[in-house]
Scaffold this motif. Structure first.
Motif, PDB file in Angstrom:
ATOM      1  N   LYS A   1      12.535   3.377 -16.506  1.00 21.61           N
ATOM      2  CA  LYS A   1      12.231   2.351 -17.501  1.00 21.61           C
ATOM      3  C   LYS A   1      11.878   1.061 -16.780  1.00 21.61           C
ATOM      4  O   LYS A   1      12.532   0.687 -15.820  1.00 21.61           O
ATOM      5  N   GLY A   2      10.821   0.377 -17.209  1.00 23.26           N
ATOM      6  CA  GLY A   2      10.424  -0.890 -16.602  1.00 23.26           C
ATOM      7  C   GLY A   2       9.454  -0.701 -15.448  1.00 23.26           C
ATOM      8  O   GLY A   2       9.199   0.410 -14.995  1.00 23.26           O
ATOM      9  N   ASN A   3       8.897  -1.808 -14.967  1.00 21.06           N
ATOM     10  CA  ASN A   3       7.951  -1.799 -13.858  1.00 21.06           C
ATOM     11  C   ASN A   3       8.562  -2.467 -12.635  1.00 21.06           C
ATOM     12  O   ASN A   3       9.359  -3.384 -12.752  1.00 21.06           O
ATOM     13  N   LEU A   4       8.165  -2.008 -11.454  1.00 19.01           N
ATOM     14  CA  LEU A   4       8.593  -2.595 -10.195  1.00 19.01           C
ATOM     15  C   LEU A   4       7.363  -3.050  -9.428  1.00 19.01           C
ATOM     16  O   LEU A   4       6.375  -2.323  -9.351  1.00 19.01           O
ATOM     17  N   LEU A   5       7.408  -4.233  -8.860  1.00 15.42           N
ATOM     18  CA  LEU A   5       6.368  -4.691  -7.957  1.00 15.42           C
ATOM     19  C   LEU A   5       6.969  -4.651  -6.566  1.00 15.42           C
ATOM     20  O   LEU A   5       7.899  -5.398  -6.258  1.00 15.42           O
ATOM     21  N   ILE A   6       6.470  -3.741  -5.732  1.00  9.42           N
ATOM     22  CA  ILE A   6       7.036  -3.504  -4.408  1.00  9.42           C
ATOM     23  C   ILE A   6       6.094  -4.084  -3.365  1.00  9.42           C
ATOM     24  O   ILE A   6       4.912  -3.755  -3.331  1.00  9.42           O
ATOM     25  N   TYR A   7       6.637  -4.965  -2.517  1.00  9.96           N
ATOM     26  CA  TYR A   7       5.888  -5.561  -1.422  1.00  9.96           C
ATOM     27  C   TYR A   7       6.296  -4.857  -0.128  1.00  9.96           C
ATOM     28  O   TYR A   7       7.480  -4.734   0.156  1.00  9.96           O
ATOM     29  N   THR A   8       5.325  -4.391   0.645  1.00 10.06           N
ATOM     30  CA  THR A   8       5.583  -3.775   1.942  1.00 10.06           C
ATOM     31  C   THR A   8       4.757  -4.488   3.004  1.00 10.06           C
ATOM     32  O   THR A   8       3.991  -5.399   2.693  1.00 10.06           O
ATOM     33  N   GLU A   9       4.882  -4.037   4.231  1.00  9.12           N
ATOM     34  CA  GLU A   9       4.087  -4.591   5.311  1.00  9.12           C
ATOM     35  C   GLU A   9       2.602  -4.297   5.119  1.00  9.12           C
ATOM     36  O   GLU A   9       1.752  -4.958   5.698  1.00  9.12           O
ATOM     37  N   PHE A  10       2.283  -3.289   4.317  1.00 12.57           N
ATOM     38  CA  PHE A  10       0.895  -2.896   4.097  1.00 12.57           C
ATOM     39  C   PHE A  10       0.293  -3.523   2.849  1.00 12.57           C
ATOM     40  O   PHE A  10      -0.890  -3.395   2.603  1.00 12.57           O
ATOM     41  N   GLY A  11       1.092  -4.162   2.020  1.00 11.29           N
ATOM     42  CA  GLY A  11       0.580  -4.767   0.797  1.00 11.29           C
ATOM     43  C   GLY A  11       1.566  -4.585  -0.339  1.00 11.29           C
ATOM     44  O   GLY A  11       2.753  -4.377  -0.133  1.00 11.29           O
ATOM     45  N   LYS A  12       1.050  -4.664  -1.569  1.00 12.38           N
ATOM     46  CA  LYS A  12       1.932  -4.552  -2.729  1.00 12.38           C
ATOM     47  C   LYS A  12       1.477  -3.414  -3.638  1.00 12.38           C
ATOM     48  O   LYS A  12       0.302  -3.059  -3.674  1.00 12.38           O
ATOM     49  N   MET A  13       2.454  -2.856  -4.365  1.00 11.22           N
ATOM     50  CA  MET A  13       2.201  -1.755  -5.294  1.00 11.22           C
ATOM     51  C   MET A  13       2.954  -2.022  -6.583  1.00 11.22           C
ATOM     52  O   MET A  13       4.104  -2.450  -6.551  1.00 11.22           O
ATOM     53  N   LEU A  14       2.321  -1.750  -7.691  1.00  7.08           N
ATOM     54  CA  LEU A  14       2.977  -1.789  -8.996  1.00  7.08           C
ATOM     55  C   LEU A  14       3.368  -0.367  -9.340  1.00  7.08           C
ATOM     56  O   LEU A  14       2.511   0.515  -9.458  1.00  7.08           O
ATOM     57  N   VAL A  15       4.662  -0.116  -9.464  1.00 13.86           N
ATOM     58  CA  VAL A  15       5.169   1.218  -9.765  1.00 13.86           C
ATOM     59  C   VAL A  15       5.628   1.218 -11.215  1.00 13.86           C
ATOM     60  O   VAL A  15       6.502   0.438 -11.595  1.00 13.86           O
ATOM     61  N   GLN A  16       5.019   2.068 -12.012  1.00 12.74           N
ATOM     62  CA  GLN A  16       5.288   2.134 -13.449  1.00 12.74           C
ATOM     63  C   GLN A  16       6.216   3.298 -13.757  1.00 12.74           C
ATOM     64  O   GLN A  16       6.457   4.148 -12.898  1.00 12.74           O
ATOM     65  N   PRO A  17       6.761   3.361 -14.986  1.00 12.68           N
ATOM     66  CA  PRO A  17       7.671   4.453 -15.333  1.00 12.68           C
ATOM     67  C   PRO A  17       7.054   5.828 -15.065  1.00 12.68           C
ATOM     68  O   PRO A  17       5.851   6.024 -15.229  1.00 12.68           O
ATOM     69  N   ASN A  18       7.893   6.745 -14.627  1.00  8.57           N
ATOM     70  CA  ASN A  18       7.543   8.126 -14.300  1.00  8.57           C
ATOM     71  C   ASN A  18       6.677   8.250 -13.056  1.00  8.57           C
ATOM     72  O   ASN A  18       6.049   9.273 -12.841  1.00  8.57           O
ATOM     73  N   GLU A  19       6.623   7.217 -12.214  1.00  8.65           N
ATOM     74  CA  GLU A  19       5.962   7.289 -10.918  1.00  8.65           C
ATOM     75  C   GLU A  19       7.031   7.172  -9.848  1.00  8.65           C
ATOM     76  O   GLU A  19       8.118   6.653 -10.094  1.00  8.65           O
ATOM     77  N   ILE A  20       6.727   7.666  -8.644  1.00 10.71           N
ATOM     78  CA  ILE A  20       7.652   7.504  -7.525  1.00 10.71           C
ATOM     79  C   ILE A  20       6.941   6.737  -6.414  1.00 10.71           C
ATOM     80  O   ILE A  20       5.718   6.744  -6.320  1.00 10.71           O
ATOM     81  N   CYS A  21       7.721   6.069  -5.599  1.00  9.45           N
ATOM     82  CA  CYS A  21       7.198   5.328  -4.458  1.00  9.45           C
ATOM     83  C   CYS A  21       7.969   5.800  -3.228  1.00  9.45           C
ATOM     84  O   CYS A  21       9.197   5.802  -3.229  1.00  9.45           O
ATOM     85  N   VAL A  22       7.241   6.210  -2.197  1.00  6.73           N
ATOM     86  CA  VAL A  22       7.860   6.651  -0.953  1.00  6.73           C
ATOM     87  C   VAL A  22       7.529   5.626   0.119  1.00  6.73           C
ATOM     88  O   VAL A  22       6.365   5.329   0.360  1.00  6.73           O
ATOM     89  N   ILE A  23       8.558   5.072   0.750  1.00  6.66           N
ATOM     90  CA  ILE A  23       8.388   4.088   1.814  1.00  6.66           C
ATOM     91  C   ILE A  23       8.978   4.685   3.074  1.00  6.66           C
ATOM     92  O   ILE A  23      10.130   5.123   3.084  1.00  6.66           O
ATOM     93  N   GLN A  24       8.189   4.691   4.141  1.00  7.16           N
ATOM     94  CA  GLN A  24       8.654   5.338   5.368  1.00  7.16           C
ATOM     95  C   GLN A  24       9.784   4.559   6.028  1.00  7.16           C
ATOM     96  O   GLN A  24       9.966   3.378   5.784  1.00  7.16           O
ATOM     97  N   ARG A  25      10.511   5.260   6.868  1.00 10.67           N
ATOM     98  CA  ARG A  25      11.659   4.689   7.558  1.00 10.67           C
ATOM     99  C   ARG A  25      11.227   3.527   8.446  1.00 10.67           C
ATOM    100  O   ARG A  25      10.196   3.569   9.099  1.00 10.67           O
ATOM    101  N   GLY A  26      12.021   2.473   8.462  1.00 10.79           N
ATOM    102  CA  GLY A  26      11.764   1.334   9.328  1.00 10.79           C
ATOM    103  C   GLY A  26      10.811   0.298   8.759  1.00 10.79           C
ATOM    104  O   GLY A  26      10.559  -0.710   9.394  1.00 10.79           O
ATOM    105  N   MET A  27      10.283   0.528   7.567  1.00  9.30           N
ATOM    106  CA  MET A  27       9.339  -0.417   6.981  1.00  9.30           C
ATOM    107  C   MET A  27      10.096  -1.457   6.163  1.00  9.30           C
ATOM    108  O   MET A  27      11.003  -1.130   5.404  1.00  9.30           O
ATOM    109  N   ARG A  28       9.703  -2.709   6.310  1.00  9.02           N
ATOM    110  CA  ARG A  28      10.315  -3.784   5.523  1.00  9.02           C
ATOM    111  C   ARG A  28       9.691  -3.793   4.145  1.00  9.02           C
ATOM    112  O   ARG A  28       8.484  -3.616   4.005  1.00  9.02           O
ATOM    113  N   PHE A  29      10.519  -4.015   3.123  1.00  8.29           N
ATOM    114  CA  PHE A  29      10.004  -4.078   1.767  1.00  8.29           C
ATOM    115  C   PHE A  29      10.891  -4.967   0.916  1.00  8.29           C
ATOM    116  O   PHE A  29      12.031  -5.240   1.255  1.00  8.29           O
TER     117      PHE A  29
END
Length: 87
Positions: free
Chosen positions: A3-31
């Motif tokens: 439920k709800g939206n997430l705005l995820i900032y990583t070293e590579f940029g930003k992503m808007l993650v909406q309900p029923n989506e998944i986000c995979v961030i590799q080990r060692g990455m700042r977010f």
């Protein structure tokens, strides 16, 4: 998230993650994550062996399995994370 939206900032940029989506961030990455409304979901951190993706056949020039459409995958746009606090 469930439920709800997430705005995820990583070293590579930003992503808007909406309900029923998944986000995979590799080990060692700042977010960092911005939450705009009431949000519910799960966070998983793997300490053991890595995830293994199922074999989906030959890989095309984009690095995606030929059976998978590029529309099925999202990736961050370029961006810079600006620190908001000073030390």
């Amino acid at each position: 998230p469930q439920k709800g939206n997430l705005l995820i900032y990583t070293e590579f940029g930003k992503m808007l993650v909406q309900p029923n989506e998944i986000c995979v961030i590799q080990r060692g990455m700042r977010f960092s994550i911005d939450v705009f409304e009431e949000t519910r979901g799960y966070i998983l951190e793997v300490y053991g062996v890595h995830f293994e993706l199922p074999d989906l056949g030959p890989i095309d020039s984009l690095g995606l399995p030929k059976r998978m459409s590029p529309r099925s995958m999202l990736w961050p746009g370029t961006g810079i994370i600006h620190p908001t606090s000073t030390t």
